[in-house]
Design a protein around this motif. Structure first.
Motif, PDB file in Angstrom:
ATOM      1  N   MET A   1     104.017 -49.686 -18.575  1.00  0.00           N
ATOM      2  CA  MET A   1     104.981 -50.699 -18.956  1.00  0.00           C
ATOM      3  C   MET A   1     104.938 -51.862 -17.979  1.00  0.00           C
ATOM      4  N   TYR A   2     105.241 -53.048 -18.437  1.00  0.00           N
ATOM      5  CA  TYR A   2     105.127 -54.226 -17.603  1.00  0.00           C
ATOM      6  C   TYR A   2     106.389 -55.025 -17.808  1.00  0.00           C
ATOM      7  N   LEU A  74     101.434 -44.180 -26.737  1.00  0.00           N
ATOM      8  CA  LEU A  74     100.249 -45.034 -26.961  1.00  0.00           C
ATOM      9  C   LEU A  74     100.462 -46.435 -26.411  1.00  0.00           C
ATOM     10  N   GLY A  75     101.640 -47.028 -26.672  1.00  0.00           N
ATOM     11  CA  GLY A  75     101.894 -48.404 -26.255  1.00  0.00           C
ATOM     12  C   GLY A  75     100.830 -49.330 -26.822  1.00  0.00           C
ATOM     13  N   VAL A  76     100.237 -50.151 -25.970  1.00  0.00           N
ATOM     14  CA  VAL A  76      99.172 -51.051 -26.443  1.00  0.00           C
ATOM     15  C   VAL A  76      97.793 -50.447 -26.195  1.00  0.00           C
ATOM     16  N   GLY A  77      97.757 -49.245 -25.622  1.00  0.00           N
ATOM     17  CA  GLY A  77      96.485 -48.520 -25.536  1.00  0.00           C
ATOM     18  C   GLY A  77      95.702 -48.715 -24.257  1.00  0.00           C
ATOM     19  N   PHE A  78      96.297 -49.299 -23.207  1.00  0.00           N
ATOM     20  CA  PHE A  78      95.549 -49.491 -21.951  1.00  0.00           C
ATOM     21  C   PHE A  78      95.190 -48.143 -21.306  1.00  0.00           C
ATOM     22  N   THR A  79      96.150 -47.213 -21.288  1.00  0.00           N
ATOM     23  CA  THR A  79      95.896 -45.906 -20.676  1.00  0.00           C
ATOM     24  C   THR A  79      94.806 -45.166 -21.446  1.00  0.00           C
ATOM     25  N   LEU A  80      94.923 -45.178 -22.749  1.00  0.00           N
ATOM     26  CA  LEU A  80      93.925 -44.501 -23.588  1.00  0.00           C
ATOM     27  C   LEU A  80      92.545 -45.104 -23.363  1.00  0.00           C
ATOM     28  N   ILE A  95     100.034 -38.486 -27.908  1.00  0.00           N
ATOM     29  CA  ILE A  95     101.300 -38.142 -28.568  1.00  0.00           C
ATOM     30  C   ILE A  95     102.158 -39.408 -28.583  1.00  0.00           C
ATOM     31  N   GLU A  96     102.423 -39.924 -29.769  1.00  0.00           N
ATOM     32  CA  GLU A  96     103.206 -41.152 -29.915  1.00  0.00           C
ATOM     33  C   GLU A  96     104.295 -40.923 -30.950  1.00  0.00           C
ATOM     34  N   ARG A  97     105.523 -41.251 -30.591  1.00  0.00           N
ATOM     35  CA  ARG A  97     106.668 -40.969 -31.464  1.00  0.00           C
ATOM     36  C   ARG A  97     106.764 -41.921 -32.655  1.00  0.00           C
ATOM     37  N   GLU A  98     106.357 -43.174 -32.454  1.00  0.00           N
ATOM     38  CA  GLU A  98     106.621 -44.194 -33.465  1.00  0.00           C
ATOM     39  C   GLU A  98     105.403 -44.461 -34.353  1.00  0.00           C
ATOM     40  N   SER A 127     104.471 -37.694 -32.957  1.00  0.00           N
ATOM     41  CA  SER A 127     105.494 -36.689 -32.673  1.00  0.00           C
ATOM     42  C   SER A 127     106.283 -37.102 -31.435  1.00  0.00           C
ATOM     43  N   ASP A 128     107.450 -36.498 -31.307  1.00  0.00           N
ATOM     44  CA  ASP A 128     108.247 -36.711 -30.101  1.00  0.00           C
ATOM     45  C   ASP A 128     107.659 -35.836 -28.988  1.00  0.00           C
ATOM     46  N   LEU A 129     107.193 -36.442 -27.940  1.00  0.00           N
ATOM     47  CA  LEU A 129     106.536 -35.698 -26.859  1.00  0.00           C
ATOM     48  C   LEU A 129     107.458 -34.653 -26.242  1.00  0.00           C
ATOM     49  N   VAL A 130     108.738 -34.976 -26.119  1.00  0.00           N
ATOM     50  CA  VAL A 130     109.684 -34.074 -25.457  1.00  0.00           C
ATOM     51  C   VAL A 130     109.784 -32.756 -26.236  1.00  0.00           C
ATOM     52  N   LEU A 162     101.519 -39.373 -18.571  1.00  0.00           N
ATOM     53  CA  LEU A 162     102.728 -39.685 -19.337  1.00  0.00           C
ATOM     54  C   LEU A 162     103.331 -41.040 -18.993  1.00  0.00           C
ATOM     55  N   ASP A 163     103.499 -41.838 -20.027  1.00  0.00           N
ATOM     56  CA  ASP A 163     104.146 -43.144 -19.877  1.00  0.00           C
ATOM     57  C   ASP A 163     104.926 -43.403 -21.159  1.00  0.00           C
ATOM     58  N   ILE A 164     106.090 -42.772 -21.267  1.00  0.00           N
ATOM     59  CA  ILE A 164     106.898 -42.987 -22.478  1.00  0.00           C
ATOM     60  C   ILE A 164     108.183 -43.742 -22.159  1.00  0.00           C
ATOM     61  N   ASP A 165     108.458 -43.983 -20.884  1.00  0.00           N
ATOM     62  CA  ASP A 165     109.730 -44.586 -20.483  1.00  0.00           C
ATOM     63  C   ASP A 165     109.494 -45.654 -19.417  1.00  0.00           C
ATOM     64  N   GLY A 175     117.288 -38.792 -25.147  1.00  0.00           N
ATOM     65  CA  GLY A 175     116.585 -37.521 -25.295  1.00  0.00           C
ATOM     66  C   GLY A 175     115.368 -37.399 -24.392  1.00  0.00           C
ATOM     67  N   ASN A 176     114.798 -38.519 -24.001  1.00  0.00           N
ATOM     68  CA  ASN A 176     113.601 -38.464 -23.151  1.00  0.00           C
ATOM     69  C   ASN A 176     113.899 -37.944 -21.748  1.00  0.00           C
ATOM     70  N   ALA A 177     115.161 -38.015 -21.327  1.00  0.00           N
ATOM     71  CA  ALA A 177     115.494 -37.638 -19.943  1.00  0.00           C
ATOM     72  C   ALA A 177     115.120 -36.196 -19.643  1.00  0.00           C
TER      73      ALA A 177
HETATM   74  C1  LIG Z   1     105.324 -48.235 -22.280  1.00  0.00           C
HETATM   75  S1  LIG Z   1     104.604 -47.668 -23.701  1.00  0.00           S
HETATM   76  C2  LIG Z   1     103.140 -46.876 -23.155  1.00  0.00           C
HETATM   77  C3  LIG Z   1     102.179 -47.834 -22.581  1.00  0.00           C
HETATM   78  C4  LIG Z   1     100.784 -47.255 -22.456  1.00  0.00           C
HETATM   79  N1  LIG Z   1     100.657 -46.518 -21.229  1.00  0.00           N
HETATM   80  C5  LIG Z   1      99.752 -48.347 -22.520  1.00  0.00           C
HETATM   81  O1  LIG Z   1      98.770 -48.273 -21.773  1.00  0.00           O
HETATM   82  O2  LIG Z   1      99.884 -49.275 -23.316  1.00  0.00           O
HETATM   83  C6  LIG Z   1     105.617 -46.285 -24.115  1.00  0.00           C
HETATM   84  C7  LIG Z   1     105.212 -45.643 -25.439  1.00  0.00           C
HETATM   85  O3  LIG Z   1     105.825 -44.363 -25.511  1.00  0.00           O
HETATM   86  C8  LIG Z   1     106.339 -44.177 -26.802  1.00  0.00           C
HETATM   87  N2  LIG Z   1     107.420 -43.185 -26.703  1.00  0.00           N
HETATM   88  C9  LIG Z   1     108.678 -43.336 -26.215  1.00  0.00           C
HETATM   89  N3  LIG Z   1     109.344 -42.177 -26.247  1.00  0.00           N
HETATM   90  C10 LIG Z   1     108.487 -41.254 -26.768  1.00  0.00           C
HETATM   91  C11 LIG Z   1     108.595 -39.864 -27.038  1.00  0.00           C
HETATM   92  N4  LIG Z   1     109.717 -39.173 -26.789  1.00  0.00           N
HETATM   93  N5  LIG Z   1     107.517 -39.227 -27.559  1.00  0.00           N
HETATM   94  C12 LIG Z   1     106.366 -39.891 -27.813  1.00  0.00           C
HETATM   95  N6  LIG Z   1     106.205 -41.225 -27.586  1.00  0.00           N
HETATM   96  C13 LIG Z   1     107.258 -41.898 -27.057  1.00  0.00           C
HETATM   97  C14 LIG Z   1     106.794 -45.574 -27.230  1.00  0.00           C
HETATM   98  O4  LIG Z   1     106.910 -45.664 -28.637  1.00  0.00           O
HETATM   99  C15 LIG Z   1     105.666 -46.423 -26.649  1.00  0.00           C
HETATM  100  O5  LIG Z   1     104.598 -46.547 -27.553  1.00  0.00           O
END
Ligand SMILES: C[S@@+](CC[C@H](N)C(=O)[O-])C[C@H]1O[C@@H](n2cnc3c(N)ncnc32)[C@H](O)[C@@H]1O
Length: 241
Positions: A1-2, A74-80, A95-98, A127-130, A162-165, A175-177
């Protein structure tokens, strides 16, 4: 995230309902921004710490052959994209929720991930990663003398990145907490293969989370990545190696 301020010249491409609110994809010049419930989630401008999230994991894995990586969010896919630059990597599960984020990743955001979603090594699970981390699937057992019994087990990985928050102390949904508390860390640890590595992205230092990791993993390091404004981004790396 930025975490920069979103630009005023950005215009909305799409607005969709999302978990606990809505997601917006905006375009500003040649770049895109994803906004979650009015908060800046990710954009295509930088990505150093998002790449470090997977680079530190791969470095910690050393010469492990054909590592299997899980990318959370997934976000914008930099990590992937960074995971796929390593020829040793055999498989990446995202694993991407949205669903909209996955769709954008295959559409306007595809050039920023190097079209990663078309790589045959990539599997996307919407899916929801949590919840997913805690789920167990029935796997058929096989072999002489084994009946039609299903064993409860779950898939394990060499690295969980992991980068979901915005971080363990600043989650995008309540719920992510539970991903970052003791039970969450136990569930994550159970998803690691022996010698595996967990990395977690954060926009804040989160010292309590670092302590929690140290109680559970033999080796924990904290990497700080300077950003143009504000606190450095942080990548936590935890392993048994
Ligand atoms: C900050 S972005 C990830 C950025 C990513 N590292 C990149 O390189 O672009 C956070 C992502 O996590 C997803 N996300 C948030 N909560 C989630 C959850 N509980 N399960 C799966 N994905 C989740 C968001 O929809 C978003 O796509």
């Amino acid at each position: 995230m930025y975490t920069i301020d979103s630009t005023t010249d950005a215009h909305e491409i799409e607005r969709v309902p999302a978990a606990d609110g809505e997601l917006v994809l905006r375009r500003a010049g040649e770049h895109y921004e994803i906004i979650s419930n009015g908060c800046f989630l990710m954009d295509t401008r930088a990505g150093a710490s998002e790449r470090l999230l997977v680079r530190t994991a791969l470095d910690a894995l050393g010469d492990t052959p054909n590592p299997r990586i899980l990318v959370g969010g997934l976000g914008v896919g930099f990590t992937l994209r960074e995971a796929l630059t390593d020829a040793r990597v055999a498989q990446v599960t995202v694993i991407e929720r949205e669903p909209a984020v996955v769709r954008w990743g295959a559409g306007p955001l595809a050039p920023f991930s190097g079209h990663a979603l078309t790589d045959p090594r990539v599997r996307v699970v919407t899916s929801d990663l949590v919840a997913w981390v805690r789920s167990r699937v029935a796997e058929p057992t096989a072999g002489p003398g084994v009946g039609p019994v299903a064993e409860q087990s779950h898939e394990r990985f060499h690295a969980l990145c992991l980068d979901i928050d915005n971080g363990p102390d600043w989650t995008v949904t309540d719920g992510n907490a539970s991903l970052y508390d003791d039970a969450g860390l136990a569930a994550l640890r159970a998803r690691l293969l022996p010698g595996g590595v967990l990395t977690v992205w954060s926009a804040t230092a989160s010292p309590e989370f670092a302590d929690r990791l140290r109680r559970r993993f033999a080796h924990v390091s904290v990497h700080r990545v300077p950003v143009p404004r504000g606190e450095p981004d942080v990548v936590f790396v935890a392993s048994e190696r």
